[in-house]
Design an enzyme around this catalytic site. Structure first.
Site, PDB file in Angstrom:
ATOM      1  N   HIS A 178      33.380  19.655 -14.412  1.00 19.77           N
ATOM      2  CA  HIS A 178      34.034  18.540 -13.745  1.00 19.77           C
ATOM      3  C   HIS A 178      33.350  17.205 -14.028  1.00 19.77           C
ATOM      4  O   HIS A 178      33.996  16.168 -14.059  1.00 19.77           O
ATOM      5  CB  HIS A 178      34.193  18.841 -12.258  1.00 19.77           C
ATOM      6  N   GLU A 185      47.843  28.704 -13.895  1.00 22.12           N
ATOM      7  CA  GLU A 185      46.492  28.725 -14.455  1.00 22.12           C
ATOM      8  C   GLU A 185      45.840  30.098 -14.325  1.00 22.12           C
ATOM      9  O   GLU A 185      44.694  30.289 -14.701  1.00 22.12           O
ATOM     10  CB  GLU A 185      45.624  27.643 -13.807  1.00 22.12           C
ATOM     11  N   ASN A 244      42.722  24.747 -18.420  1.00 25.28           N
ATOM     12  CA  ASN A 244      41.271  24.933 -18.273  1.00 25.28           C
ATOM     13  C   ASN A 244      40.979  26.308 -17.688  1.00 25.28           C
ATOM     14  O   ASN A 244      40.106  27.035 -18.159  1.00 25.28           O
ATOM     15  CB  ASN A 244      40.672  23.870 -17.354  1.00 25.28           C
ATOM     16  N   ASP A 245      41.734  26.642 -16.652  1.00 23.20           N
ATOM     17  CA  ASP A 245      41.539  27.959 -16.049  1.00 23.20           C
ATOM     18  C   ASP A 245      42.345  29.037 -16.761  1.00 23.20           C
ATOM     19  O   ASP A 245      41.884  30.175 -16.874  1.00 23.20           O
ATOM     20  CB  ASP A 245      41.906  27.916 -14.561  1.00 23.20           C
ATOM     21  N   CYS A 301      48.701  19.987 -17.083  1.00 25.22           N
ATOM     22  CA  CYS A 301      47.663  19.054 -16.640  1.00 25.22           C
ATOM     23  C   CYS A 301      46.273  19.521 -17.063  1.00 25.22           C
ATOM     24  O   CYS A 301      45.281  18.866 -16.766  1.00 25.22           O
ATOM     25  CB  CYS A 301      47.728  18.839 -15.137  1.00 25.22           C
ATOM     26  N   ARG A 346      34.504  29.163 -18.222  1.00 21.44           N
ATOM     27  CA  ARG A 346      34.686  27.833 -18.825  1.00 21.44           C
ATOM     28  C   ARG A 346      33.430  26.975 -18.817  1.00 21.44           C
ATOM     29  O   ARG A 346      33.344  25.974 -19.537  1.00 21.44           O
ATOM     30  CB  ARG A 346      35.835  27.090 -18.135  1.00 21.44           C
ATOM     31  N   ARG A 400      43.183  15.285  -8.396  1.00 21.92           N
ATOM     32  CA  ARG A 400      42.307  16.330  -7.858  1.00 21.92           C
ATOM     33  C   ARG A 400      41.683  15.803  -6.566  1.00 21.92           C
ATOM     34  O   ARG A 400      40.978  14.795  -6.597  1.00 21.92           O
ATOM     35  CB  ARG A 400      41.183  16.645  -8.850  1.00 21.92           C
ATOM     36  N   ARG A 410      47.268  17.381  -5.753  1.00 27.41           N
ATOM     37  CA  ARG A 410      46.964  18.815  -5.689  1.00 27.41           C
ATOM     38  C   ARG A 410      46.180  19.095  -4.419  1.00 27.41           C
ATOM     39  O   ARG A 410      45.183  18.411  -4.139  1.00 27.41           O
ATOM     40  CB  ARG A 410      46.150  19.251  -6.915  1.00 27.41           C
TER      41      ARG A 410
HETATM   42  C1  PEP Z   1      43.102  23.529 -15.034  1.00 31.78           C
HETATM   43  O1  PEP Z   1      42.586  24.576 -14.660  1.00 31.78           O
HETATM   44  O2  PEP Z   1      43.588  23.359 -16.173  1.00 31.78           O
HETATM   45  C2  PEP Z   1      43.159  22.376 -14.122  1.00 31.78           C
HETATM   46  C3  PEP Z   1      43.812  21.285 -14.433  1.00 31.78           C
HETATM   47  O3  PEP Z   1      42.462  22.479 -12.968  1.00 31.78           O
HETATM   48  P1  PEP Z   1      40.866  22.251 -12.814  1.00 31.78           P
HETATM   49  O4  PEP Z   1      40.338  21.769 -14.131  1.00 31.78           O
HETATM   50  O5  PEP Z   1      40.707  21.255 -11.724  1.00 31.78           O
HETATM   51  O6  PEP Z   1      40.386  23.606 -12.453  1.00 31.78           O
HETATM   52 MG    MG Z   2      42.179  24.837 -12.556  1.00 28.99          MG
END
Ligand code: PEP
Ligand code: MG
Length: 599
Positions: free
Chosen positions: A200, A443, A466-467, A514, A477, A307, A344
């Site tokens: 993050h 995700e 990302n997830d 996203c 990740r 977020r 979110r």
């Molecule tokens: C994701 O998982 O792609 C996402 C946008 O959420 P975060 O990165 O906040 O887990």
């Molecule tokens: Mg995520």
């Protein structure tokens, strides 16, 4: 920049580039100014109180180290975490602590001064030691001293890290609160020892358009505040004590990079529309209200992902309904009625554990209580957030996005809660918008596989790569040791994306993305070709993604997506996409591709 110090050799290090741009300036090592310690004489009656302060500070430092140990173990494994156990042992060393206590009594001086004096003497004798192991402990001792002294001085939240002016910020790791506490206009760049592209802190650095590198090993050992440094966030290189020729080269590079950025600026006011007329909603991902205005200025069609976690992570208490309402309203209002704002609901847990949620020690927090899974056990916290979100609905085009959805029942539960809250607010006479679309993050693989069922329950889908990559490929990740396995272009991931889009469309809902993949210029043609309706990207990527969209044709993207889906490995896909990119967008070489794929 002052003249190069000829006594200092140029040091080059490679890390993981996480945010583009070039910075040339002076280093500021986070926490290093904490060893400014004054000497004060104590009155006889103050001595015991000073000793109590010392013990309290050691206790706080111990708690901090335990937390660091756990975080490091989660991120890098037990071996790397062991260093913090050694720090804890050193911290509790009875000889050291005993000596400090004795000298506070005999010298009648303040605890931080005495602690520093004693540690410095220890350091000096270790430096002289023949044993390399002992010598290497100097840095550890220094680290501990810094921690304890910070607590003696009552500075628990590192607020004393005030930048002396424009600086390249160096640290072991960067927490969201580090980033927020620093005066953003003075941050030329970030370079850290730990971290990953999708951590993050990295996402935040990109949002803030600050060139950044993570994963730089033992950087802090090699650099001090005030050292000259060049940070190349495109290539992932940091150069400490650069010589004059290097500085001259990088000044040229900086100039070229600025010209590239200027070129992109030209597409700000134009829509994200392909040459054959397909419109793509190009929105921005944000964490703070301050990021909204610049993103809109870069031509974002609203906020595709806000977020909300940082509201919870940057304070000790839970954010109140009023606090949340103020922040959400600020964002919805600044976008206005023209474009949507997707808020979110909190995605805490996982790497963002929060004490208010009574999450037990979990062996696999990313597979444990995270996102939507926390809501039913913490209903009042969820309701407070929903109330704050819903109340902003009259100020713009609000949409609600639910994180970590793995099954239809979770959406049903959330929708019931939203409805309940809506009725509650209406009964109180609060004015609300008639329609507040609710969407699900795709995700988790189960959600992608059953995207048709999920889509039947909501108004839109937003793919969180990302997830999705992490869970599909079983690759953490944030773990740099398996980072080479974390591949957006793995055919399994691509198929899940394609199928989610198709299934969403078949159910008549729009589908966006996203996750960070939406910000990858290499992916744009594939994603447009697969039929995504919306791309929500890091603010720093808005312009380059828009420029690409404006140069392509939807029909060619469809063909390209088909072709890519026929490949068997991520390597093959990347190789092909790179060849297309080099051919079509040679002049966009400065985009993040440059570092990610070594072109
Ligand atoms: C994701 O998982 O792609 C996402 C946008 O959420 P975060 O990165 O906040 O887990
Ligand atoms: Mg995520």
């Amino acid at each position: 920049m002052p003249k190069h110090d000829v006594n200092k050799k140029e040091i080059r290090m490679r890390g993981v580039p996480v945010s583009a741009g070039v910075a040339i300036g002076k280093a500021f090592v986070l926490g290093c100014n904490l060893l400014k310690v004054e000497s004060c004489a104590l009155q006889e009656q103050e001595v015991e109180r000073e000793i109590t302060r010392l013990h309290a500070a050691i206790e706080k430092a111990k708690q901090e180290l335990a937390l660091l140990r756990d975080q490091t173990e989660e991120l890098l494994g037990e071996r790397d975490a062991a260093i913090f156990e050694i720090h804890q042992l050193m911290l509790e060393d009875t000889e050291l602590v005993g000596e400090v206590v004795r000298r506070i009594r005999s010298e009648k001086k303040n605890a931080d001064r005495v602690y520093l004096d004693v540690v410095t003497e220890y350091e000096q004798s270790l430096t002289k030691s023949k044993s390399e192991l002992f010598r290497s402990r100097v840095t550890d001792l220094h680290d501990i001293a810094r921690r304890v002294i910070r607590h003696i001085q009552g500075d628990t939240d590192k607020k004393s890290d005030h930048l002396p002016g424009p600086s390249v910020v160096i640290g072991t790791d960067l927490t969201p609160s580090d980033t927020i506490n620093l005066k953003q206009t003075d941050v030329l760049g970030f370079a850290t020892e730990l971290g990953s592209r999708t951590s993050h802190a990295a996402i935040m650095a990109r949002s803030l358009k600050v060139p950044s590198i993570v994963g730089l090993g033992d950087l802090c050992r090699l650099i001090s505040t005030g050292d000259q440094v060049i940070l190349d966030g495109n290539a992932g290189t940091i150069i400490i004590h650069p010589d004059e020729a290097t500085v001259a080269d990088y000044r040229k590079l900086l100039k070229a990079y600025r010209a590239y950025v200027q070129k992109l600026e030209k597409c700000k006011k134009y829509p994200a529309r392909t040459r054959d007329g397909k419109n793509i909603e190009l929105a921005a991902n944000v964490e703070f209200s301050e990021e909204v205005k610049p993103a809109l200025q870069d031509g974002a069609n609203g906020i595709g992902l806000y977020r909300t976690e940082y509201l919870y992570l940057t304070r000790l208490e839970l954010p109140s309904e009023a606090e949340q309402f103020t922040e959400y309203k600020r964002i919805v209002r600044s976008v206005g009625g023209q474009h949507p704002v997707i808020i979110r609901t909190f995605d805490l847990g996982g790497d963002k554990a929060q004490k208010h949620f009574h999450i037990h020690q979990e062996a696999n927090p990313f597979l444990g209580f995270r996102g939507v899974r926390l809501y039913s056990g913490n209903e009042s916290i969820f309701t407070t957030q929903l109330r704050a979100i819903l109340r902003t609905s009259v100020y713009g085009k609000l949409r609600i996005l639910l994180p970590m959805i793995a099954s239809v029942s979770e959406i049903r539960y959330c929708k019931e809660m939203i409805e309940k809250t809506r009725v509650q607010l209406s009964d109180e006479g609060v004015e609300l918008a008639d329609e507040i679309p609710v969407g699900a993050m795709i995700e988790v693989p189960s959600a992608a596989i059953s995207a048709d069922l999920i889509a039947q329950e909501c108004d839109f889908l937003s793919i969180g790569t990302n997830d999705l990559i992490q869970y599909t490929l079983a690759v953490d990740r944030g773990n740099k040791y398996v980072a080479n396995l974390y591949r957006a272009y793995n055919p399994a991931v691509l198929r899940l994306i394609r199928d989610s889009i198709r299934q969403g469309h078949e159910q008549g809902v729009w589908v966006g993305m996203c996750g960070e993949m939406a910000s990858d210029p290499l992916a744009t043609m594939v994603l447009v070709g697969m039929g995504l309706d919306e791309l929500s990207v890091s603010p720093v990527s808005l312009l380059v993604i828009k420029e690409i969209i404006r140069r392509i044709e939807y029909a060619e993207c469809e063909n390209l997506a088909d072709r890519v889906l026929g490949y068997a490995t991520a390597d093959e896909v990347e190789k092909y996409l790179l060849s297309v990119f080099k051919n079509k967008f040679k002049d966009l070489i400065f985009s993040e591709l440059h570092n990610q794929y070594n072109i």
